[in-house]
Enzyme design. Structure first.
Site, PDB file in Angstrom:
ATOM      1  N   ASP A 184      -7.928  -9.886  11.013  1.00  0.00           N
ATOM      2  CA  ASP A 184      -7.431  -9.008   9.959  1.00  0.00           C
ATOM      3  C   ASP A 184      -8.670  -8.449   9.268  1.00  0.00           C
ATOM      4  O   ASP A 184      -9.345  -9.152   8.511  1.00  0.00           O
ATOM      5  CB  ASP A 184      -6.562  -9.786   8.972  1.00  0.00           C
ATOM      6  CG  ASP A 184      -5.970  -8.904   7.885  1.00  0.00           C
ATOM      7  OD1 ASP A 184      -6.493  -7.794   7.658  1.00  0.00           O
ATOM      8  OD2 ASP A 184      -4.989  -9.331   7.237  1.00  0.00           O
TER       9      ASP A 184
ATOM     10  N   TYR B  31      -4.351   7.315   0.322  1.00  0.00           N
ATOM     11  CA  TYR B  31      -4.895   7.383   1.682  1.00  0.00           C
ATOM     12  C   TYR B  31      -5.991   8.439   1.753  1.00  0.00           C
ATOM     13  O   TYR B  31      -7.066   8.194   2.306  1.00  0.00           O
ATOM     14  CB  TYR B  31      -3.781   7.707   2.679  1.00  0.00           C
ATOM     15  CG  TYR B  31      -4.297   7.934   4.088  1.00  0.00           C
ATOM     16  CD1 TYR B  31      -4.715   6.861   4.870  1.00  0.00           C
ATOM     17  CD2 TYR B  31      -4.376   9.218   4.632  1.00  0.00           C
ATOM     18  CE1 TYR B  31      -5.195   7.062   6.154  1.00  0.00           C
ATOM     19  CE2 TYR B  31      -4.860   9.424   5.900  1.00  0.00           C
ATOM     20  CZ  TYR B  31      -5.264   8.349   6.663  1.00  0.00           C
ATOM     21  OH  TYR B  31      -5.752   8.552   7.936  1.00  0.00           O
TER      22      TYR B  31
END
Length: 242
Positions: free
Chosen positions: A63, A158
């Site tokens: 991760d 984003y």
């Protein structure tokens, strides 16, 4: 690309989409490719399909938003392959929410993966390059056209994370120049691409690239002469209206 044959590349987010296409193409070019992803079983499946190619694809569960995972992954690379020559920072996440409507958790996930995860992987890769004496390595950030234009009311955070990638690319370039290093850094900015990330209404209504198109662009970036640095490469589908 012949000079890269037999060398080591790390690709984050390699379980699907752009990352999987890049990992596959580098394997075909004869590199030892380490694919990092939470869904490492997907990379293992891809590795089996590439079993007859010149290179080899390794799957490592990681991760990228977690520092402990990143450190352990790069330790695996060092212990098993000796180091790294190329890093492709591809892992990212996007939520289609404005700042007003987003949960703090969603905002944090984008920052942790798209910005901090990219930075941690870059730091670890450069450390391994330094230890091994690699001075012709290459760091490639998979950025976005969203990193070069104002946000349009959605995907605001984003877009902010991708603007950060643009700044980090130039900042790293200057740091490397100050150190008189010949390690190169590139921002590769796709437009809309057919992956799991964009909303279906985008893919249904606008022209889009294939993940393989971005892999082709990355091969171009790696294949230029050593004295050439492709600092920013933007790749868009014909007719993209934004």
């Amino acid at each position: 690309m012949e000079r890269w044959s037999g060398r080591v590349a790390v690709v984050t987010g390699a379980s699907a989409g752009i990352g999987a296409s890049i990992a596959a193409e580098l394997t075909k070019k004869g590199l030892k490719v380490v694919g990092l992803a939470r869904r490492s079983e997907k990379i293992e499946e891809l590795s089996k399909k590439l079993g007859s190619e010149k290179g080899k694809l390794y799957a490592v569960k990681c991760d990228v938003s977690k520092e402990a995972d990143v450190k352990e992954a790069f330790k695996w690379v060092k212990d098993n392959l000796g180091g790294v020559d190329i890093l492709v920072n591809n892992a990212a996440v996007a939520y289609k929410n404005s700042i007003i409507d987003s949960s703090t958790d969603e905002l944090k996930k984008m920052l942790d993966l798209n910005v901090l995860g990219l930075s941690m992987c870059t730091k670890e890769a450069l450390q391994l390059m330094k230890e091994k004496g690699v001075d012709d390595g290459h760091i490639i950030h998979i950025n976005s056209t969203a990193g070069h234009a104002p946000p349009g009311g959605i995907f605001t955070m984003y877009c902010a994370t991708k603007h950060a990638v643009t700044a980090l690319t130039e900042g790293l370039r200057r740091e490397l120049v100050q150190q008189k290093s010949k390690i190169r850094v590139t921002s590769l900015s796709p437009g809309l691409v057919k992956t799991d990330m964009p909303p279906e209404e985008f893919l249904s209504n606008y022209p889009a690239l294939n993940p393989e198109d971005i892999a082709d662009a990355l091969i171009y970036v790696l294949g230029v002469p050593p004295h050439v640095q492709i600092h920013e490469l933007t790749v868009m589908p014909v007719g993209q209206p934004f």
